[in-house]
Design an enzyme around this catalytic site. Sequence first.
Site, PDB file in Angstrom:
ATOM      1  N   HIS A  64       0.929  -1.173   0.217  1.00 38.93           N
ATOM      2  CA  HIS A  64      -0.006   0.188   0.102  1.00 38.93           C
ATOM      3  C   HIS A  64       0.870   1.262  -0.125  1.00 38.93           C
ATOM      4  O   HIS A  64       2.142   1.269   0.302  1.00 38.93           O
ATOM      5  CB  HIS A  64      -0.983   0.044   1.095  1.00 38.93           C
ATOM      6  CG  HIS A  64      -2.021  -1.135   0.904  1.00 38.93           C
ATOM      7  ND1 HIS A  64      -3.072  -1.209   2.000  1.00 38.93           N
ATOM      8  CD2 HIS A  64      -2.317  -2.121   0.330  1.00 38.93           C
ATOM      9  CE1 HIS A  64      -3.986  -2.062   1.921  1.00 38.93           C
ATOM     10  NE2 HIS A  64      -3.333  -2.570   0.461  1.00 38.93           N
ATOM     11  N   GLU A  69       1.222   3.728   2.027  1.00 33.90           N
ATOM     12  CA  GLU A  69       2.020   4.262   3.318  1.00 33.90           C
ATOM     13  C   GLU A  69       3.235   3.381   3.469  1.00 33.90           C
ATOM     14  O   GLU A  69       4.457   3.853   3.827  1.00 33.90           O
ATOM     15  CB  GLU A  69       1.240   3.839   4.447  1.00 33.90           C
ATOM     16  CG  GLU A  69       0.080   4.686   4.510  1.00 33.90           C
ATOM     17  CD  GLU A  69      -1.114   3.866   3.730  1.00 33.90           C
ATOM     18  OE1 GLU A  69      -2.370   4.275   4.363  1.00 33.90           O
ATOM     19  OE2 GLU A  69      -1.031   3.110   2.922  1.00 33.90           O
ATOM     20  N   CYS A 127      -1.786  -1.297   7.305  1.00 31.37           N
ATOM     21  CA  CYS A 127      -0.916  -0.198   7.397  1.00 31.37           C
ATOM     22  C   CYS A 127      -0.860   0.647   8.594  1.00 31.37           C
ATOM     23  O   CYS A 127       0.093   1.206   8.661  1.00 31.37           O
ATOM     24  CB  CYS A 127      -1.381   0.500   6.255  1.00 31.37           C
ATOM     25  SG  CYS A 127      -1.156   0.057   4.472  1.00 31.37           S
ATOM     26  N   ALA A 138     -21.498  11.342 -27.644  1.00 36.52           N
ATOM     27  CA  ALA A 138     -21.108  12.483 -28.446  1.00 36.52           C
ATOM     28  C   ALA A 138     -22.380  12.830 -29.356  1.00 36.52           C
ATOM     29  O   ALA A 138     -23.203  12.069 -30.038  1.00 36.52           O
ATOM     30  CB  ALA A 138     -20.065  12.206 -29.621  1.00 36.52           C
ATOM     31  N   TRP A 179     -18.788   9.871 -37.420  1.00 35.84           N
ATOM     32  CA  TRP A 179     -17.933  10.272 -36.276  1.00 35.84           C
ATOM     33  C   TRP A 179     -18.307  11.732 -36.175  1.00 35.84           C
ATOM     34  O   TRP A 179     -18.195  12.414 -37.159  1.00 35.84           O
ATOM     35  CB  TRP A 179     -16.346  10.326 -36.750  1.00 35.84           C
ATOM     36  CG  TRP A 179     -16.101   8.845 -36.771  1.00 35.84           C
ATOM     37  CD1 TRP A 179     -15.849   7.754 -37.827  1.00 35.84           C
ATOM     38  CD2 TRP A 179     -15.657   8.031 -35.570  1.00 35.84           C
ATOM     39  NE1 TRP A 179     -15.228   6.579 -37.297  1.00 35.84           N
ATOM     40  CE2 TRP A 179     -15.316   6.760 -35.687  1.00 35.84           C
ATOM     41  CE3 TRP A 179     -15.748   8.426 -34.287  1.00 35.84           C
ATOM     42  CZ2 TRP A 179     -14.867   5.701 -35.067  1.00 35.84           C
ATOM     43  CZ3 TRP A 179     -15.278   7.383 -33.321  1.00 35.84           C
ATOM     44  CH2 TRP A 179     -14.824   6.343 -33.674  1.00 35.84           C
ATOM     45  N   ARG A 186     -11.925   4.349 -20.742  1.00 34.26           N
ATOM     46  CA  ARG A 186     -12.190   2.835 -20.980  1.00 34.26           C
ATOM     47  C   ARG A 186     -10.994   2.227 -20.173  1.00 34.26           C
ATOM     48  O   ARG A 186     -11.511   1.206 -19.249  1.00 34.26           O
ATOM     49  CB  ARG A 186     -11.967   2.283 -22.135  1.00 34.26           C
ATOM     50  CG  ARG A 186     -13.303   2.781 -22.906  1.00 34.26           C
ATOM     51  CD  ARG A 186     -12.716   2.020 -24.563  1.00 34.26           C
ATOM     52  NE  ARG A 186     -14.223   2.572 -25.377  1.00 34.26           N
ATOM     53  CZ  ARG A 186     -14.183   2.162 -26.797  1.00 34.26           C
ATOM     54  NH1 ARG A 186     -13.219   1.458 -27.255  1.00 34.26           N
ATOM     55  NH2 ARG A 186     -15.184   2.523 -27.444  1.00 34.26           N
ATOM     56  N   THR A 231     -26.376  -0.555 -31.107  1.00 38.44           N
ATOM     57  CA  THR A 231     -25.173   0.257 -31.332  1.00 38.44           C
ATOM     58  C   THR A 231     -24.184  -0.832 -31.825  1.00 38.44           C
ATOM     59  O   THR A 231     -23.288  -0.757 -32.573  1.00 38.44           O
ATOM     60  CB  THR A 231     -24.542   0.843 -29.904  1.00 38.44           C
ATOM     61  OG1 THR A 231     -25.728   1.889 -29.637  1.00 38.44           O
ATOM     62  CG2 THR A 231     -23.059   1.199 -30.017  1.00 38.44           C
ATOM     63  N   LEU A 281     -14.884  -1.743 -28.241  1.00 42.10           N
ATOM     64  CA  LEU A 281     -15.103  -1.749 -26.485  1.00 42.10           C
ATOM     65  C   LEU A 281     -13.974  -2.047 -26.224  1.00 42.10           C
ATOM     66  O   LEU A 281     -14.107  -2.344 -24.822  1.00 42.10           O
ATOM     67  CB  LEU A 281     -16.231  -2.098 -26.067  1.00 42.10           C
ATOM     68  CG  LEU A 281     -17.637  -1.909 -26.932  1.00 42.10           C
ATOM     69  CD1 LEU A 281     -18.884  -2.808 -26.428  1.00 42.10           C
ATOM     70  CD2 LEU A 281     -17.966  -0.318 -26.981  1.00 42.10           C
ATOM     71  N   LEU A 320     -28.862   4.428 -22.695  1.00 45.61           N
ATOM     72  CA  LEU A 320     -28.443   5.770 -22.152  1.00 45.61           C
ATOM     73  C   LEU A 320     -29.974   6.468 -21.439  1.00 45.61           C
ATOM     74  O   LEU A 320     -29.932   6.643 -20.236  1.00 45.61           O
ATOM     75  CB  LEU A 320     -27.812   6.825 -23.010  1.00 45.61           C
ATOM     76  CG  LEU A 320     -26.452   6.339 -23.584  1.00 45.61           C
ATOM     77  CD1 LEU A 320     -25.994   7.431 -24.562  1.00 45.61           C
ATOM     78  CD2 LEU A 320     -25.651   6.592 -22.491  1.00 45.61           C
TER      79      LEU A 320
END
Length: 351
Positions: free
Chosen positions: A53, A55, A89, A159, A180, A194, A206, A214, A298
């Site tokens: 970690h 610390e 820690c 977009a 695009w 991503r 899509t 993806l 969405l």
Amino acid sequence: MKETDDIKFMRRCLELASKAEGLTYPNPMAGCVIVYDGKILGEGYHLRSGESHAEINAINSVSDKAKLNLSTLYVNLEPCSHFGKTPPCADFILSRSIPRIVIGTIDTSEKVSGKGINRLRDAGCEVETGILETECRRLNRRFFTFHEKRRPYITLKWAQSADGYLDILRSGDHKKEPTWITGKPEKVLVHKWRASEQAILAGAGTVRADDPKLNVREWHGPDPLKFILSSSGSINKGQSVNNTNNKVVVFTHNSNADIPDAVKVILKKDVPSSIQICDYLYSSGIQSLLIEGGAEVLNHFISTGFWDEARIFTGWDHFRGGVKSPMINGRLFSKTVFSGSSLEIYSKDGS
């Protein structure tokens, strides 16, 4: 107002922690700085699960260990006090007799949740908390959402044209390639996003229309796990999305769907898909989800309230018709202008 040393060094902790974005799952991101007489003696951050970690790395980086008992340790997240893949820690800090600990925010996960702070205070350390707490919580918003809301942190991304369309063609039309809206810099940024998320979701429409991979190609980082929402379960065998090291998971209402190259998850028709998907991801230990479309998916997550952040590119061209982009209400968090578009990031809860 002059920035205090505590704030200055906590900002450095955040800078260090962010270097490992997307690499530490299921652990949070943490950065640590050791300061003696106003100067940094050592620093470190947590790189990936199973390794030391922040610390530990910071303390081990200090060459003159004799100065530790007069130093201040800064860390953006409460030190752990339990045995996991690594020892606690808090115990390591105490073993080095560091007298003052400055913590950005409490770790609200069940295994920690103040236990590390109590351990340090009970041993006589001076502990201060809440330094840049808002910034510290935002850095680990995925971790906190997972443990506090029992679901992944959900980021929406799309977009749209200047007049608010996702695509020139209307839903149901056919085309040979995507339309695009954004340019190369925006594409690189999306691939960076991503690499930062554990999972990515797209609708079957899509996938069939744009044949997206993806995955992460324009940035260095891990590919997110791929999920598809398809009520009918209709996914073409040759789709690029199937080219992955892990099985694609398809959420569908059709128990008879033949999806040989994917894991099939049957959704109930009387429960919103967003709820069932979040429950599945939570039970699988997935802390973050990036939703890249299309409009139906969405809009579903927006309408059911299952989103935390929206990242919207708006191009300069007008489509004058096509697939209408979603409408969203949230607090504008940031705005960036590129040569071919602008990017607005909205937060649902104002954080």
